[in-house]
Design a protein around this motif. Structure first.
Motif, PDB file in Angstrom:
ATOM      1  N   LEU A 123      48.838  41.868  28.442  1.00  0.00           N
ATOM      2  CA  LEU A 123      48.809  40.502  28.978  1.00  0.00           C
ATOM      3  C   LEU A 123      49.221  40.474  30.448  1.00  0.00           C
ATOM      4  CD1 LEU A 123      50.496  38.573  26.011  1.00  0.00           C
ATOM      5  CD2 LEU A 123      48.058  38.686  26.544  1.00  0.00           C
ATOM      6  N   PHE A 124      50.188  41.309  30.790  1.00  0.00           N
ATOM      7  CA  PHE A 124      50.782  41.294  32.129  1.00  0.00           C
ATOM      8  C   PHE A 124      49.895  41.923  33.195  1.00  0.00           C
ATOM      9  CE2 PHE A 124      53.860  43.628  35.040  1.00  0.00           C
ATOM     10  CZ  PHE A 124      54.198  42.524  35.798  1.00  0.00           C
ATOM     11  N   SER A 125      49.203  42.974  32.858  1.00  0.00           N
ATOM     12  CA  SER A 125      48.540  43.820  33.845  1.00  0.00           C
ATOM     13  C   SER A 125      47.644  43.075  34.842  1.00  0.00           C
ATOM     14  CB  SER A 125      47.740  44.915  33.137  1.00  0.00           C
ATOM     15  OG  SER A 125      47.104  45.762  34.069  1.00  0.00           O
ATOM     16  N   PRO A 126      46.722  42.193  34.424  1.00  0.00           N
ATOM     17  CA  PRO A 126      45.831  41.576  35.418  1.00  0.00           C
ATOM     18  C   PRO A 126      46.539  40.633  36.386  1.00  0.00           C
ATOM     19  CG  PRO A 126      44.921  41.400  33.196  1.00  0.00           C
ATOM     20  CD  PRO A 126      46.348  41.822  33.053  1.00  0.00           C
ATOM     21  N   SER A 127      47.737  40.175  36.021  1.00  0.00           N
ATOM     22  CA  SER A 127      48.497  39.269  36.891  1.00  0.00           C
ATOM     23  C   SER A 127      49.603  39.984  37.642  1.00  0.00           C
ATOM     24  CB  SER A 127      49.116  38.137  36.051  1.00  0.00           C
ATOM     25  OG  SER A 127      48.128  37.342  35.437  1.00  0.00           O
ATOM     26  N   SER A 128      49.754  41.279  37.433  1.00  0.00           N
ATOM     27  CA  SER A 128      50.953  41.995  37.864  1.00  0.00           C
ATOM     28  C   SER A 128      50.936  42.440  39.315  1.00  0.00           C
ATOM     29  CB  SER A 128      51.160  43.233  36.983  1.00  0.00           C
ATOM     30  OG  SER A 128      50.166  44.215  37.265  1.00  0.00           O
ATOM     31  N   GLY A 129      49.810  42.261  40.022  1.00  0.00           N
ATOM     32  CA  GLY A 129      49.740  42.798  41.372  1.00  0.00           C
ATOM     33  C   GLY A 129      49.873  44.308  41.384  1.00  0.00           C
ATOM     34  N   LEU A 130      49.385  44.958  40.347  1.00  0.00           N
ATOM     35  CA  LEU A 130      49.427  46.418  40.164  1.00  0.00           C
ATOM     36  C   LEU A 130      50.827  46.950  39.880  1.00  0.00           C
ATOM     37  CD1 LEU A 130      47.399  48.850  40.130  1.00  0.00           C
ATOM     38  CD2 LEU A 130      46.438  46.641  40.731  1.00  0.00           C
ATOM     39  N   PHE A 153      30.066  17.359  46.732  1.00  0.00           N
ATOM     40  CA  PHE A 153      30.181  18.207  45.547  1.00  0.00           C
ATOM     41  C   PHE A 153      30.998  19.458  45.835  1.00  0.00           C
ATOM     42  CE2 PHE A 153      28.742  21.959  43.191  1.00  0.00           C
ATOM     43  CZ  PHE A 153      29.023  21.549  41.891  1.00  0.00           C
ATOM     44  N   PHE A 154      31.935  19.738  44.980  1.00  0.00           N
ATOM     45  CA  PHE A 154      32.711  20.973  45.073  1.00  0.00           C
ATOM     46  C   PHE A 154      32.770  21.598  43.685  1.00  0.00           C
ATOM     47  CE2 PHE A 154      34.203  18.318  48.515  1.00  0.00           C
ATOM     48  CZ  PHE A 154      34.202  19.193  49.586  1.00  0.00           C
ATOM     49  N   GLN A 155      32.387  22.860  43.612  1.00  0.00           N
ATOM     50  CA  GLN A 155      32.377  23.560  42.329  1.00  0.00           C
ATOM     51  C   GLN A 155      33.800  23.788  41.835  1.00  0.00           C
ATOM     52  OE1 GLN A 155      29.916  24.624  40.131  1.00  0.00           O
ATOM     53  NE2 GLN A 155      31.759  25.017  38.916  1.00  0.00           N
ATOM     54  N   GLN A 156      34.037  23.432  40.598  1.00  0.00           N
ATOM     55  CA  GLN A 156      35.345  23.706  40.011  1.00  0.00           C
ATOM     56  C   GLN A 156      35.528  25.214  39.839  1.00  0.00           C
ATOM     57  OE1 GLN A 156      35.655  21.614  36.297  1.00  0.00           O
ATOM     58  NE2 GLN A 156      36.034  19.645  37.263  1.00  0.00           N
ATOM     59  N   LYS A 157      36.724  25.679  40.127  1.00  0.00           N
ATOM     60  CA  LYS A 157      37.012  27.108  39.978  1.00  0.00           C
ATOM     61  C   LYS A 157      37.374  27.418  38.528  1.00  0.00           C
ATOM     62  CE  LYS A 157      41.940  26.695  41.118  1.00  0.00           C
ATOM     63  NZ  LYS A 157      43.014  27.134  42.030  1.00  0.00           N
ATOM     64  N   PRO A 158      37.238  28.675  38.122  1.00  0.00           N
ATOM     65  CA  PRO A 158      37.688  29.052  36.773  1.00  0.00           C
ATOM     66  C   PRO A 158      39.201  28.928  36.682  1.00  0.00           C
ATOM     67  CG  PRO A 158      37.130  30.999  38.039  1.00  0.00           C
ATOM     68  CD  PRO A 158      36.683  29.817  38.857  1.00  0.00           C
ATOM     69  N   VAL A 159      39.674  28.506  35.548  1.00  0.00           N
ATOM     70  CA  VAL A 159      41.101  28.259  35.351  1.00  0.00           C
ATOM     71  C   VAL A 159      41.653  29.272  34.347  1.00  0.00           C
ATOM     72  CG1 VAL A 159      42.832  26.611  34.529  1.00  0.00           C
ATOM     73  CG2 VAL A 159      40.881  25.814  35.888  1.00  0.00           C
ATOM     74  N   LEU A 160      42.718  29.951  34.751  1.00  0.00           N
ATOM     75  CA  LEU A 160      43.390  30.881  33.849  1.00  0.00           C
ATOM     76  C   LEU A 160      44.259  30.089  32.890  1.00  0.00           C
ATOM     77  CD1 LEU A 160      44.193  33.759  32.976  1.00  0.00           C
ATOM     78  CD2 LEU A 160      46.007  33.674  34.704  1.00  0.00           C
ATOM     79  N   PHE A 194      55.571  34.274  27.159  1.00  0.00           N
ATOM     80  CA  PHE A 194      55.233  35.145  28.281  1.00  0.00           C
ATOM     81  C   PHE A 194      53.863  34.783  28.848  1.00  0.00           C
ATOM     82  CE2 PHE A 194      53.962  39.539  29.850  1.00  0.00           C
ATOM     83  CZ  PHE A 194      54.776  39.491  30.974  1.00  0.00           C
ATOM     84  N   GLY A 195      52.924  34.448  27.981  1.00  0.00           N
ATOM     85  CA  GLY A 195      51.604  34.033  28.436  1.00  0.00           C
ATOM     86  C   GLY A 195      51.660  32.801  29.316  1.00  0.00           C
ATOM     87  N   GLU A 196      52.528  31.852  28.959  1.00  0.00           N
ATOM     88  CA  GLU A 196      52.690  30.653  29.795  1.00  0.00           C
ATOM     89  C   GLU A 196      53.299  31.012  31.148  1.00  0.00           C
ATOM     90  OE1 GLU A 196      51.878  27.249  29.159  1.00  0.00           O
ATOM     91  OE2 GLU A 196      50.647  28.365  27.732  1.00  0.00           O
ATOM     92  N   ARG A 197      54.244  31.917  31.124  1.00  0.00           N
ATOM     93  CA  ARG A 197      54.875  32.327  32.382  1.00  0.00           C
ATOM     94  C   ARG A 197      53.880  33.031  33.297  1.00  0.00           C
ATOM     95  NH1 ARG A 197      60.416  36.026  33.243  1.00  0.00           N
ATOM     96  NH2 ARG A 197      60.687  35.408  35.439  1.00  0.00           N
ATOM     97  N   LEU A 198      52.982  33.789  32.708  1.00  0.00           N
ATOM     98  CA  LEU A 198      51.957  34.459  33.500  1.00  0.00           C
ATOM     99  C   LEU A 198      51.080  33.448  34.234  1.00  0.00           C
ATOM    100  CD1 LEU A 198      50.802  37.262  31.019  1.00  0.00           C
ATOM    101  CD2 LEU A 198      52.173  37.561  33.081  1.00  0.00           C
ATOM    102  N   VAL A 199      50.688  32.395  33.541  1.00  0.00           N
ATOM    103  CA  VAL A 199      49.793  31.397  34.122  1.00  0.00           C
ATOM    104  C   VAL A 199      50.466  30.628  35.244  1.00  0.00           C
ATOM    105  CG1 VAL A 199      48.499  29.279  33.659  1.00  0.00           C
ATOM    106  CG2 VAL A 199      48.425  31.175  32.026  1.00  0.00           C
ATOM    107  N   TYR A 200      51.664  30.142  34.990  1.00  0.00           N
ATOM    108  CA  TYR A 200      52.296  29.195  35.907  1.00  0.00           C
ATOM    109  C   TYR A 200      53.209  29.834  36.950  1.00  0.00           C
ATOM    110  CZ  TYR A 200      50.446  25.735  32.727  1.00  0.00           C
ATOM    111  OH  TYR A 200      49.585  24.962  31.971  1.00  0.00           O
ATOM    112  N   GLU A 201      53.456  31.117  36.830  1.00  0.00           N
ATOM    113  CA  GLU A 201      54.389  31.754  37.760  1.00  0.00           C
ATOM    114  C   GLU A 201      53.894  33.117  38.244  1.00  0.00           C
ATOM    115  OE1 GLU A 201      59.250  32.381  37.889  1.00  0.00           O
ATOM    116  OE2 GLU A 201      58.214  32.348  35.953  1.00  0.00           O
ATOM    117  N   VAL A 202      53.659  34.019  37.327  1.00  0.00           N
ATOM    118  CA  VAL A 202      53.442  35.424  37.677  1.00  0.00           C
ATOM    119  C   VAL A 202      52.092  35.654  38.350  1.00  0.00           C
ATOM    120  CG1 VAL A 202      53.383  37.788  36.788  1.00  0.00           C
ATOM    121  CG2 VAL A 202      54.944  36.107  35.783  1.00  0.00           C
ATOM    122  N   ASP A 203      51.049  34.967  37.907  1.00  0.00           N
ATOM    123  CA  ASP A 203      49.728  35.207  38.475  1.00  0.00           C
ATOM    124  C   ASP A 203      49.712  34.921  39.979  1.00  0.00           C
ATOM    125  OD1 ASP A 203      46.978  35.993  37.590  1.00  0.00           O
ATOM    126  OD2 ASP A 203      46.467  34.124  38.599  1.00  0.00           O
TER     127      ASP A 203
END
Length: 517
Positions: free
Chosen positions: A176-183, A63-70, A100-109
């Motif tokens: 939208l950007f801030s939490p994925s922005s690495g500050l 068993f492995f717990q699934q992680k939360p998915v952005l 931009f939201g899609e780019r955050l998920v698949y690239e920027v995060d």
């Protein structure tokens, strides 16, 4: 017998022992019979190679717990979408934020996580002993800079394609950007603030190129700016705490000498800073009346810092992605932007804007941890059912949602007000509200983000405390939001000052506004 035990290893199985290892060698020795005698026969129900036990060898089970998915943070934010439909119903804005939201998920995060795991380093000397004072950041940090230009994260506020709603559009994108922005939102806040000051004082002379670069969408031209205000004697108390001296030069420029105790995003291309102009006898004027505002390029044409020694990088609780340094200014070439002695007054506009940025980052952190917690509630089961089916757990997330929604609407209203002020549409009521609500929103959301994100981490149980999940960094980074741009007490006193200076008109405007809405 004892020597033979050293020549093989034991591997556990449920209910029996198996001896493996050096059997072939021992079969030719006098100990062979002993070894064979020690080997217990396999039980009839022992697992075979084709069907090993669940906890075989590594012993961790299946068993492995699934992680939360952005997921796309724009599509996952019904409040943001509804707010834009009511106030800025533009298909172009909606489409831009969706993409931009899609780019955050698949690239920027992923870049943001790389910034966290690869913090900046200071290289003081090159291999031949020459002092270089070079701050080395991760490749992802540079990609964040390029993306910020491409996406117009500063430029949108100055292009004003959507008039008084341009600031709302810009801040929604930063939200939208801030939490994925690495500050990287921190240097963007200071860049935005610097551009606003330069625009307010008049774009001319040496600041013409600076303003163009600060607001550019071209990554090759785009600059970021620092704000080097904090010195050893004072943080918010710049009036009595600033010791930096500005020596006039024959060509009208200045040379700055002093020690800057806390400079965030020290790898910026330029900076605004405060200093005291010295007269011919080297004397300066004390207090806020003696402070002037200066602009300085950080590097020369060869890319080397000029008149700056980086003493060390700060070892911080959070915001580790971003270089924060102590700097010795030793003849830094600079231009005076303000009238002499009017430096503090000139940075008021900048402070308003950076406090709004701070508030946006606080609300976005709350939204992100809540999005992840809600997704995790569909993936994690406890006591026989998913977390989403536990009423008490969902009540906790609902309370977090209410906190986040209230904070979002407060901050967006402040963004609306500054947009009206910048485009000349602000009434006196709007001006009073902006003056009052900016410190209030920054104070409230800064404290609120710490509480909500902490609660969010708790919703993941022990995993919320595990460093490589990326979750603890959210709480560490949130802690600075109540400190940057004025602590809680400093902001409280600022609110009292604005009430006193307007003889209570700001409060009257607030009461009028709340009755209207």
């Amino acid at each position: 017998m004892a020597s033979s035990l050293l020549l093989h290893r034991q591997v556990t199985r449920p209910g029996y022992w198996v001896h493996t290892g050096m059997y072939r060698l021992l079969s030719h020795s006098s100990s062979a019979k002993v070894v064979k005698r020690d080997m217990a026969p396999f039980p009839q129900d022992a697992p075979t190679v084709e069907g090993p036990a669940e906890f075989s060898r590594a012993g961790i089970g299946g068993f492995f717990q699934q992680k939360p998915v952005l997921k796309n943070p724009f599509l996952g934010d019904a409040l943001l979408q509804g707010y834009l439909r009511r106030h800025l119903p533009s298909e172009a804005v909606y489409s831009d934020l969706l993409v931009f939201g899609e780019r955050l998920v698949y690239e920027v995060d992923g870049w943001g996580r790389e910034c966290e795991t690869t913090p900046p380093k200071l290289v003081t000397y090159d291999p031949w002993g020459c002092r270089v004072d070079r701050i080395v950041t991760s490749p992802a940090w540079q990609r964040m800079k390029d993306l910020s230009a491409q996406e117009g994260l500063v430029a949108i506020g100055y292009e004003r394609t959507y008039g008084e709603w341009s600031r709302v559009y810009q801040m929604c994108k930063l939200y939208l950007f801030s939490p994925s922005s690495g500050l990287y939102t921190c240097p963007l806040a200071m860049t935005d603030g610097a551009a606003k000051v330069i625009q307010a004082l008049g774009v001319s002379g040496p600041t013409q190129e600076a303003f163009s670069r600060l607001t550019s969408r071209n990554p090759e031209d785009f600059w970021t700016s620092g704000q080097w205000m904090t010195e050893r004697k004072g943080g918010s108390d710049v009036g009595s705490g600033t010791e930096t001296v500005a020596l006039p030069q024959s060509d009208g420029t200045y040379r700055l000498s002093g020690f800057k105790w806390f400079t965030s995003a020290t790898d910026a291309d330029m900076t605004l800073t405060l200093g005291r102009v010295a007269d011919r006898d080297g004397r300066t004027t004390p207090g806020s009346r003696g402070l002037s505002l200066f602009y300085a390029a950080v590097r020369d044409e060869d890319g080397m810092v000029q008149g700056i020694e980086v003493q060390r990088l700060k070892d911080k609780l959070g915001t580790r992605q971003m270089p924060t340094a102590e700097l010795l200014l030793d003849g830094l070439p600079a231009y005076r932007l303000s009238e002499e002695g009017r430096g503090v007054a000139c940075i008021a506009n900048m402070l308003t804007l950076t406090r709004i940025h701070n508030s946006v980052s606080a609300v976005s952190g709350m939204r992100r941890v809540l999005q992840l917690a809600r997704d995790y509630a569909t993936r994690r089961s406890a006591f026989g059912k998913p977390l989403k089916d536990h009423p008490l757990h969902m009540q906790t997330l609902t309370r977090m949602e209410v906190e986040t929604r209230g904070a979002f609407l407060l901050v967006m209203d402040v963004c609306r007000l500054i947009g009206r002020e910048e485009t000349g549409h602000a009434s006196q009521l709007d001006t009073h509200l902006l003056r009052l609500l900016t410190p209030v929103a920054k104070l409230y959301t800064g404290k609120q983000a710490i509480a909500v994100i902490s609660e969010g981490l708790e919703s993941f149980g022990g995993q919320g405390y595990i460093e490589d999940t990326g979750l603890p960094a959210m709480l560490r980074d949130a802690q600075v939001l109540s400190i940057w741009e004025g602590t809680t007490n400093v902001l409280s006193l600022d609110v009292l000052r604005c009430i006193a200076r307007t003889s209570g008109l700001v409060l009257q405007s607030y009461f009028t506004h709340t009755q209207l809405v």
